[in-house]
Motif scaffolding. Structure first.
Motif, short mmCIF file in Angstrom:
data_model
loop_
_atom_site.label_atom_id
_atom_site.label_comp_id
_atom_site.label_asym_id
_atom_site.label_seq_id
_atom_site.Cartn_x
_atom_site.Cartn_y
_atom_site.Cartn_z
N THR A 190 0.82 -1.21 0.00
CA THR A 190 0.00 0.00 0.00
C THR A 190 0.86 1.26 0.00
O THR A 190 0.34 2.36 -0.21
CB THR A 190 -0.93 0.02 1.22
OG1 THR A 190 -0.14 -0.14 2.42
CG2 THR A 190 -1.94 -1.11 1.14
N ALA A 191 2.15 1.11 0.27
CA ALA A 191 3.06 2.26 0.24
C ALA A 191 4.47 1.75 0.00
O ALA A 191 4.79 0.58 0.25
CB ALA A 191 3.00 3.05 1.55
N ILE A 192 5.34 2.64 -0.50
CA ILE A 192 6.71 2.27 -0.84
C ILE A 192 7.65 3.38 -0.41
O ILE A 192 7.27 4.56 -0.37
CB ILE A 192 6.83 1.99 -2.36
CG1 ILE A 192 8.16 1.34 -2.71
CG2 ILE A 192 6.60 3.27 -3.16
CD1 ILE A 192 8.19 0.79 -4.13
N CYS A 193 8.89 3.00 -0.05
CA CYS A 193 9.88 4.01 0.36
C CYS A 193 11.28 3.49 0.05
O CYS A 193 11.55 2.30 0.17
CB CYS A 193 9.76 4.31 1.86
SG CYS A 193 10.80 5.70 2.42
N GLU A 194 12.15 4.39 -0.36
CA GLU A 194 13.56 4.08 -0.57
C GLU A 194 14.26 4.05 0.79
O GLU A 194 14.02 4.89 1.66
CB GLU A 194 14.19 5.13 -1.48
CG GLU A 194 15.71 5.18 -1.48
CD GLU A 194 16.36 3.91 -1.99
OE1 GLU A 194 17.35 3.48 -1.38
OE2 GLU A 194 15.88 3.35 -3.00
N MET A 195 15.13 3.07 0.99
CA MET A 195 15.83 2.87 2.27
C MET A 195 16.51 4.14 2.76
O MET A 195 16.40 4.52 3.93
CB MET A 195 16.87 1.76 2.10
CG MET A 195 17.54 1.33 3.40
SD MET A 195 16.48 0.21 4.32
CE MET A 195 17.64 -0.47 5.51
N MET A 196 17.21 4.85 1.88
CA MET A 196 17.99 6.02 2.29
C MET A 196 17.10 7.21 2.68
O MET A 196 17.60 8.18 3.25
CB MET A 196 18.94 6.43 1.17
CG MET A 196 19.99 5.39 0.85
SD MET A 196 21.27 5.22 2.11
CE MET A 196 22.28 6.65 1.74
N LEU A 197 15.81 7.14 2.36
CA LEU A 197 14.90 8.23 2.71
C LEU A 197 14.12 7.96 3.99
O LEU A 197 13.33 8.80 4.42
CB LEU A 197 13.93 8.49 1.55
CG LEU A 197 14.55 9.11 0.29
CD1 LEU A 197 13.51 9.21 -0.81
CD2 LEU A 197 15.16 10.48 0.59
N LEU A 198 14.34 6.82 4.62
CA LEU A 198 13.60 6.51 5.85
C LEU A 198 13.74 7.59 6.92
O LEU A 198 12.73 8.00 7.51
CB LEU A 198 14.06 5.16 6.41
CG LEU A 198 13.61 3.91 5.65
CD1 LEU A 198 14.14 2.67 6.33
CD2 LEU A 198 12.09 3.86 5.54
N PRO A 199 14.95 8.08 7.21
CA PRO A 199 15.04 9.09 8.26
C PRO A 199 14.33 10.39 7.94
O PRO A 199 13.88 11.10 8.83
CB PRO A 199 16.56 9.30 8.43
CG PRO A 199 17.18 8.75 7.20
CD PRO A 199 16.28 7.67 6.73
N VAL A 200 14.20 10.71 6.64
CA VAL A 200 13.44 11.90 6.25
C VAL A 200 11.97 11.70 6.60
O VAL A 200 11.33 12.55 7.22
CB VAL A 200 13.60 12.19 4.74
CG1 VAL A 200 12.72 13.37 4.33
CG2 VAL A 200 15.06 12.47 4.40
N MET A 201 11.43 10.56 6.20
CA MET A 201 10.01 10.29 6.42
C MET A 201 9.69 10.11 7.90
O MET A 201 8.57 10.38 8.34
CB MET A 201 9.60 9.03 5.64
CG MET A 201 9.87 9.12 4.14
SD MET A 201 9.20 10.64 3.39
CE MET A 201 9.55 10.36 1.67
N MET A 202 10.68 9.65 8.68
CA MET A 202 10.45 9.41 10.10
C MET A 202 10.70 10.64 10.97
O MET A 202 10.36 10.65 12.15
CB MET A 202 11.40 8.30 10.58
CG MET A 202 11.16 6.94 9.97
SD MET A 202 12.54 5.84 10.35
CE MET A 202 12.57 5.95 12.14
N GLY A 203 11.35 11.66 10.38
CA GLY A 203 11.75 12.80 11.20
C GLY A 203 12.87 12.44 12.16
O GLY A 203 12.90 12.88 13.30
N ALA A 204 13.81 11.61 11.70
CA ALA A 204 14.89 11.12 12.56
C ALA A 204 15.94 12.21 12.79
O ALA A 204 16.03 13.20 12.06
CB ALA A 204 15.54 9.89 11.93
#
Length: 395
Positions: A190-204
């Motif tokens: 239902t959704a997709i994300c590139e590994m290197m963008l995880l901290p952006v999407m998480m607000g890390a």
């Protein structure tokens, strides 16, 4: 600065600064052009200047001067705020300074993701999230620390792993509850994300980088076998056991030539194990090898994890073996070129990413002898500490 205030005149001046690698002048000219014309800049002019600024920032990152990397990247984003390349380079510039909050700030990326695919994950709840990885093993290991936090936000988490590594990641307790699949596997999501963008999407930020100790595990049933073998070469624990890898693959600037490592092998209170695999292993073919060196390089990621964990120290260039050893919690010495990648900062001998890793940087471009000399001094200290303590010690 040139006096011709027309767009064409300014672009010629910018091109001249760019070709001369006058990065200070390039920034000055680019700012003057943007200040004068702003939104009235012709689109081809805007694009051409953005590309020059971006390329210059990449060159400064790889060859210096490092103090211009962020300025050039910021200027490129000003010209093209929706460019994934420009935003990515600015992110790496911030990361090289340890400024995680600025690197991963959502507001910096929002313009480009606002109109992205409807299935692009933005950090919220979703039923099935697929994480894809377009980078190498080292990047994947480094960013896999974020996966458990992602798992808590979604119903089902499926992660595409580098080829032939499913068994390694699937048996780690830290990564339980996550499904790992090989590249090319058909997955409904239902959704997709590139590994290197995880901290952006998480607000890390820094806490999410530094909170993790060892987060991979070598399987105990295999580790016992390898440990017995390594201990036999290491005089049943009395000698220091050192794993070495040297190849940088296609990235030749990262390669620490095997022959440069030879001064380390002069130590008779240590036994060295070759962990290199793939084409770079050819460096030891047809060569007379020291009697305290044993080639153990394997292609299987699980067995390689066991070998890394058996060592007192693992020495490696900026490749997957170094990330693997450090993620396992092992003492890892990273051999870096003078202008190292963004993830290793600019000067420190330590890194936020791995608490058991020590960084050894070339004093000058191409000076691997300086790196090996520093390692030799540290190795002597490490061997003495093992003799005194009778076991492994932390970095």
């Amino acid at each position: 600065m040139v006096e011709d205030g027309t767009q064409a005149g300014r672009v010629l001046a910018i091109k001249g600064r760019y070709e001369a690698r006058d990065f200070s002048g390039l920034i000055e000219e680019a700012r003057a052009l943007h200040d004068r014309h702003g939104d009235a800049l012709d689109p081809p002019v805007r694009e051409a200047v953005a590309i020059m600024l971006h390329n210059a920032s990449c060159v400064a990152m790889e060859q210096g001067p490092r103090d211009k990397v962020l300025e050039l990247a910021e200027c490129a984003v000003r010209y093209d705020p929706a460019s994934l390349h420009a935003l990515g380079q600015r992110m790496y510039a911030h990361l090289s300074r340890g400024d995680y909050a600025s690197a991963w700030a959502w507001e910096s990326w929002e313009p480009i993701f606002r109109d992205a695919l409807p299935t692009m994950w933005r950090g919220g709840r979703t039923d099935i999230l697929l994480i894809i990885n377009s980078n190498g093993l080292g990047d994947f290991i480094q960013y896999s620390r974020f996966l458990p936090a992602v798992r808590e936000r979604v119903g089902r988490l499926i992660v595409q792993v580098p080829l032939n590594t499913t068994a390694l990641f699937g048996q780690s307790p830290f990564l339980q509850g996550i499904e790992f699949v090989e590249p090319g596997a058909g997955v409904a999501c239902t959704a997709i994300c590139e590994m290197m963008l995880l901290p952006v999407m998480m607000g890390a930020g820094r806490p999410q980088v530094t909170a993790t100790g060892a987060y991979l595990r070598a399987p105990p049933h295999r580790l016992t076998h390898w440990q017995a073998l390594v201990d036999g070469y290491g005089d049943e624990g009395r000698k220091l056991t050192v794993g070495v890898s040297w190849g940088g693959g296609a990235r030749r600037a990262r390669t620490l030539p095997f022959e440069r490592l030879l001064p380390l092998f002069a130590r008779r209170d240590a036994h060295f194990f070759g962990l290199q695999n793939h084409a770079d292993k050819a460096e030891i073919f047809g060569r007379a090898l020291p009697d305290n060196f044993t080639d153990m390089g394997v292609f299987d990621a699980v067995n390689l994890s066991c070998l890394c964990r058996c060592m007192d120290v693992v020495i490696a260039p900026d490749m997957g073996v170094a990330h693997l050893s450090a993620a396992l919690g092992g003492e890892t010495w990273l051999a870096l070129p003078h202008f190292a990648e963004w993830r290793w900062g600019m000067e420190s001998t330590r890194t936020d990413w791995y608490p058991t890793m020590r960084l050894f940087r070339q004093p000058e471009p191409g000076d691997w002898d300086g790196v090996v000399e520093a390692m030799a001094h540290r190795l002597a200290e490490r061997a003495r500490s093992k003799t005194l303590e009778g076991g492994r010690a932390l970095v």
